[in-house]
Scaffold this motif. Structure first.
Motif, short mmCIF file in Angstrom:
data_model
loop_
_atom_site.label_atom_id
_atom_site.label_comp_id
_atom_site.label_asym_id
_atom_site.label_seq_id
_atom_site.Cartn_x
_atom_site.Cartn_y
_atom_site.Cartn_z
N UNK A 112 0.82 -1.21 0.00
CA UNK A 112 0.00 0.00 0.00
C UNK A 112 0.86 1.27 0.00
N UNK A 113 2.12 1.17 0.47
CA UNK A 113 3.00 2.33 0.55
C UNK A 113 4.01 2.40 -0.59
N UNK A 114 4.00 1.44 -1.52
CA UNK A 114 5.01 1.41 -2.57
C UNK A 114 4.43 1.19 -3.97
N UNK A 143 4.14 6.95 -2.85
CA UNK A 143 5.55 7.19 -2.53
C UNK A 143 5.83 8.68 -2.42
N UNK A 144 7.01 9.00 -1.91
CA UNK A 144 7.43 10.39 -1.78
C UNK A 144 8.21 10.90 -2.96
N UNK A 145 8.10 10.24 -4.11
CA UNK A 145 8.80 10.65 -5.32
C UNK A 145 7.81 10.67 -6.48
N UNK A 146 8.12 11.47 -7.46
CA UNK A 146 7.25 11.56 -8.64
C UNK A 146 7.28 10.24 -9.40
N UNK A 147 6.12 9.82 -9.89
CA UNK A 147 5.99 8.52 -10.52
C UNK A 147 5.48 8.68 -11.94
N UNK A 199 14.14 3.20 -5.49
CA UNK A 199 14.53 2.37 -4.36
C UNK A 199 15.38 3.19 -3.41
N UNK A 200 14.87 3.41 -2.21
CA UNK A 200 15.57 4.20 -1.20
C UNK A 200 16.44 3.35 -0.29
N UNK A 201 16.50 2.04 -0.52
CA UNK A 201 17.36 1.17 0.27
C UNK A 201 18.34 0.48 -0.67
N UNK A 248 25.24 -0.48 0.17
CA UNK A 248 26.07 0.51 0.87
C UNK A 248 26.89 1.31 -0.13
N UNK A 249 27.07 2.58 0.16
CA UNK A 249 27.88 3.51 -0.65
C UNK A 249 27.35 3.58 -2.08
N UNK A 250 26.02 3.65 -2.22
CA UNK A 250 25.42 3.77 -3.55
C UNK A 250 24.26 4.75 -3.47
#
Length: 488
Positions: free
Chosen positions: A303-305, A333-337, A461-463, A466-468
């Motif tokens: 529901x959130x993605x 989401x918090x980004x434009x789609x 994708x906000x996850x 590492x280091x990306x």
């Protein structure tokens, strides 16, 4: 026009083929797939009592048989019992005075407690349970008359399971043994398991298992059972004094036949469980350890993605005709789609590549059958019902833009109405579309009117690793629209 507000009229197709509403789906941000309840592994995090919110580890809950020691349920109506206080005057024998007269010594009344049900007015005094001097704990527990035999059976089956496990380990050790190499330290030194336990000071589990197998006495079936009383057919039955079947099954150890033999039921413990993706073993939901908290550390719900599709209204569906359909799309989401409607047959075919298997991975997969994702998903696809589609929604050949979610804009009542043939209005992260539904001429009246529609949407994708930096992906999903029944 029929207005539908129930979410079950729009169902999403899971990666395993099941049809579920978006509120019952999860989204894995690591493998970028939609998961349902059959595509995830359920793990118990903690046990707690829903009444007193006492948290306990799994080992303690196992010893207490997954029941709370201070909370009870009513054996008559199964509601939670409450503790009531009362004043009891202690009775003291009369003492003779120096003149020979009986002298009674008065003492202060003592507070006593008993259990009472506010729903059916059942109390622990009705079955002769004495009042207790403390409010929590100290209530008498009934002992199972067959506890000794049950413990013998448990020890016997544990010994059999341990013996079979030992034989399986020996077969695997012989199978993977290589000349010149040693799988374990005991193979190199010749130290057996019994000698290792003696050195470490551990109990002899094999000896205990052998003794349990040797001393076990099997049960013998009796030819003659207990005789029925002579007045069983002539005695008048009072239903108020006989327990019902749910009341008997609530206490399987005793199964009381009379109401006077009912006893308070220890409340069952509740669990907080986390859910893990079967494919990548990452957590999808993980609750807080505190039993009173309703928040989640991880809550990857679809529901959130995933863009949400709702039916605003639709016209009556008739065979061989076109009807209007209004859909509402929401960007959670918090980004434009960027979103585009497609037909299911136009979706790109993604081939799943398997990783090279080694001996260790194949052995681990054989020992953990529940994590065999490929066979499990193929089974789910085979069991998934194939919906009968009698309608078709032509997809417009244009891309749509949905703004990011803004909580402050939810209180704005102004919607921007467009003069476009497809877009009806815009409001914050929501978009209303005007589409058509084409019904097949062969659709029989009274049959379910279902249509399918695919969505191609962009997801950030906000996850990332590492280091990306966050990465943008193009994902696809398919929805099934339930438009009622075909009209004649």
């Amino acid at each position: 026009m029929a207005y539908l507000t129930q979410p079950d009229y729009v169902k999403y197709v899971c990666s395993c083929g099941q049809l579920k509403p978006i509120t019952n789906l999860y989204f894995c941000r690591h493998c970028l797939k939609i998961r349902c309840g059959f595509c995830i592994c359920h793990e118990v995090d903690s046990h707690y009592c829903a009444n007193c919110l006492e948290n306990m580890p799994s080992s303690e809950a196992r010893l207490k048989k997954n029941r709370c020691s201070s909370c009870f349920d009513c054996p008559s109506c199964f509601h939670t019992l409450s503790t009531r206080a009362t004043l009891a005057q202690p009775r003291q024998p009369p003492q003779e005075s120096s003149s020979g007269d009986a002298k009674v010594e008065n003492k202060q009344p003592k507070k006593m407690y008993y259990l009472s049900c506010f729903n059916c007015r059942w109390t622990s005094r009705d079955v002769g349970i004495p009042d207790q001097p403390v409010a929590s704990g100290g209530w008498p527990e009934r002992t199972n008359p067959h506890a000794t035999r049950i413990n013998q059976l448990l020890d016997y089956y544990k010994a059999i399971a341990q013996q079979e496990k030992q034989e399986k380990l020996e077969k695997e050790r012989k199978k993977f043994a290589i000349r010149g190499k040693y799988i374990t330290l005991t193979d190199k030194t010749g130290l057996t398991g019994a000698m290792a336990r003696n050195i470490a000071g551990l109990p002899q589990s094999e000896a205990a298992a052998s003794s349990a197998l040797a001393s076990f006495v099997p049960s013998q079936a009796a030819d003659v059972g207990d005789e029925l009383p002579e007045d069983i057919f002539t005695k008048e039955v009072n239903l108020k004094q006989i327990t019902s079947m749910p009341q008997r099954l609530a206490s399987p150890e005793w199964q009381p036949a009379a109401v006077s033999r009912l006893a308070p039921l220890a409340k069952l413990l509740s669990v907080k469980r986390s859910q893990r993706c079967r494919a990548c073993d990452h957590n999808l939901t993980k609750p807080e350890y505190n039993p009173g908290s309703i928040k989640f550390k991880i809550e990857l719900l679809a529901y959130y993605h995933v863009p949400e599709v709702k039916i605003i209204s639709f016209e009556t569906v008739k065979p061989g005709e076109k009807s209007a359909l209004l859909l509402k799309l929401t960007n959670p989401t918090g980004h434009e789609m960027q979103l585009q409607l497609m037909q299911p047959e136009d979706l790109p075919q993604v081939e799943e590549t398997e990783e090279p298997k080694s001996i260790e991975k194949s052995l681990e997969k054989s020992l953990n059958l529940e994590k065999d994702t490929s066979s499990y998903l193929s089974l789910c696809r085979a069991l998934a019902p194939a919906p009968a589609l009698s309608c078709r929604v032509p997809a417009p050949a244009r891309a749509l833009t949905l703004s990011q979610r803004d909580d402050a804009a939810e209180y704005d009542d102004d919607a921007h109405h467009d003069t476009d043939d497809i877009i009806l209005w815009r409001k914050s992260n929501k978009l209303a579309l005007r589409l058509e539904v084409v019904t097949e001429p062969t659709a029989s009246p009274g049959s379910p009117a279902r249509a399918t529609l695919s969505l191609q949407y962009s997801y950030r994708n906000t996850v990332p690793p590492a280091a990306a930096q966050p990465q943008d992906h193009t994902l696809y999903t398919t929805v099934i629209l339930d438009l009622g029944t075909v009209s004649g």
